[in-house]
Design an enzyme around this catalytic site. Structure first.
Site, PDB file in Angstrom:
ATOM      1  CE1 TYR A 149      -3.125  -2.984   0.734  1.00 30.37           C
ATOM      2  CE2 TYR A 149      -4.527  -1.045   0.781  1.00 30.37           C
ATOM      3  CZ  TYR A 149      -4.379  -2.407   0.666  1.00 30.37           C
ATOM      4  OH  TYR A 149      -5.472  -3.202   0.478  1.00 30.37           O
ATOM      5  CE  LYS A 219       0.441 -16.693   1.183  1.00 31.71           C
ATOM      6  NZ  LYS A 219       0.053 -18.129   1.018  1.00 31.71           N
ATOM      7  CG  ASP A 285      -2.917 -19.701   2.574  1.00 39.54           C
ATOM      8  OD1 ASP A 285      -1.998 -18.898   2.804  1.00 39.54           O
ATOM      9  OD2 ASP A 285      -2.738 -20.914   2.504  1.00 39.54           O
TER      10      ASP A 285
END
Ligand code: NAD
Length: 420
Positions: A149, A219, A285
């Site tokens: 971002y 992640k 996930d």
């Protein structure tokens, strides 16, 4: 003296009569903001009589600001949030056209509001797509200033992308770009400082409230130094700065390796019994899957910007959708905080008395809690719950409630005043 001041600890000191700047917001902002103000005022009267009150100070941003001042985000507005420390805002149109930053991003960056806090809980009566929404009670700490971002990216085919590719291949020896000639590139900065201040604030929040666990969602299996760094730096904060009050699963793994699984289980059990905060981590996930299967295993969530974006919306959907999801952007060190409706300006329903004011209202509840005015905050959530239990809500929620009665935005506000 009507201004909030912030002590060394970052905690606000709030005078009984306090001035709070607010941005009405574009689109549906003109409908939800008056409801929010009248319900908050009524709850304050009910909780504290004449002793405590908010004096609302309107500041301009967005379309209303542009139409009256020619600026989308006037300096006075920035100054008001700097000075008054705590404020609330409705949704803002993102101006279309080159060179204009999103107003929300501008406010966040200016005040370095590094935490995007989204509490997610279910209200009895609200229909949810999951079987047991009552098990969802999470507090998301989304890092607000770093990650992908940061906006560092170059479009395929531009001289900048070409230059960056040249740097990668010629200076860094990178050979793994699959289609170099037609690739765009983005940079994902994640720092130790940025990660640790986020995790530190989340740890303090969890410990203050006696919450059972904090989960670092990442992640790191794929992005070892950015997402993996976030995980390791997060564990470091817990182990180095909160050693007495936390037990980390990294520590559990170390004990298991050195002394076996039984010993590790015993250490975990002892920590649990002693009421220590359990700090764990999970791959993003798997986390998204687990939120549907075992939501009760999660309480406070600390995560990077992009993961936090996805997670916030999924969890919101599990308890009733964006019309009811509150949020805040906070710098827990300077005390600056902007509470906000998490949805947009909803132009398709603006001016039709249809919009659900609950997101802004629950953000006001968060604001009152931040100010330590918990009694008024609880009154508002109880009034909302009472309406939902009777199946009385705006159309976005009422249409799914068995025997639900659709109320207009203003009528829903009246209903809450009545319940108060
Ligand atoms: P949106 O959130 O405005 O609307 C998405 C859908 O959800 C629409 O169908 C809308 O009617 C519905 N909806 C949203 N809030 C609702 C509520 N409280 N009650 C009932 N229904 C609700 O998103 P969008 O259409 O993608 O964006 C519209 C504008 O808002 C854009 O200019 C965008 O940049 C801006 N925006 C601002 C913010 C913010 O200020 N925080 C956030 C998101 C989008």
């Amino acid at each position: 003296m009507k201004k909030i001041t912030i002590g060394k600890s970052g905690k606000p000191t709030v005078p009984d009569i306090v001035e709070i700047p607010f941005i009405e917001g574009d689109g549906v902002g003109a409908e939800i903001t008056p409801v929010m103000r009248s319900v908050v005022d009524a709850a304050l009267r009910k909780a504290y009589g004449e002793r405590r009150r908010i004096e609302w100070k309107e500041v301009l941003a967005g379309q209303k600001a542009f139409d009256t001042t020619g600026s989308w985000l006037p300096e006075e507005t920035m100054e008001a949030f700097r000075t008054y420390k705590v404020g609330i805002k409705g949704p803002l149109t993102t101006p279309v056209g080159g060179g204009i930053r999103s107003l929300n991003v501008a406010l966040r960056q200016e005040l370095d509001l590094y935490v995007c806090l989204r509490p997610v809980r279910w209200f009895r009566g609200v229909v949810s797509p999951v079987k047991e929404p009552g098990k969802v009670d999470m507090h998301i700490f989304r890092e607000n200033t770093e990650d992908i971002y940061a906006g560092i990216e170059w479009q395929a085919g531009t001289p900048e992308a070409e230059k960056f590719l040249k740097f990668l291949t010629e200076e860094m020896g990178v050979t793994k770009v699959r289609f170099p000639e037609s690739s765009s590139f983005g940079v994902k900065p994640v720092s130790r400082e940025g990660s640790q201040r986020l995790v530190r604030s989340a740890l303090e929040y969890a410990l203050e409230r006696g919450l059972p666990s904090l989960t670092l969602v990442h992640k790191g299996n794929i992005m070892k130094f950015t997402e993996g760094g976030f995980k390791n730096w997060g564990y470091d904060v817990a182990e180095n700065e909160f050693a007495e009050r936390t037990f980390t699963m990294r520590r559990y793994d170390a004990i298991k390796k050195e002394r076996g699984a039984d010993e590790a289980d015993r250490a975990l059990e002892t920590a649990r019994k002693a009421g220590r905060l359990i700090v764990k981590d999970v791959i993003a996930d798997a986390f998204l899957q687990n939120t549907l299967l075992i939501p009760e295993e999660y309480s406070v969530i600390a995560t990077l910007n992009l993961n936090g974006d996805y997670i916030s919306d999924q969890l919101a959907a599990m308890v009733g959708g964006i019309g009811i999801a509150p949020g805040a952007n906070i710098n827990f060190l300077s005390g600056h905080a902007i509470f906000e409706a998490t949805h947009g300006t909803a132009p398709n329903i603006a001016g039709q008395n249809k919009v659900n004011p609950s997101s802004l209202l629950l953000s006001a509840v968060m604001m009152l809690e931040y100010m330590g005015w918990n009694e008024a905050a609880s009154l508002i959530t109880a009034a909302m719950e009472k309406a939902f239990e009777k199946g009385r809500a705006t159309g976005d929620l009422a249409r799914f409630m068995p025997g639900g009665v659709t109320l207009g935005t203003a009528e829903f506000g009246e209903e809450l005043l009545l319940n108060l």
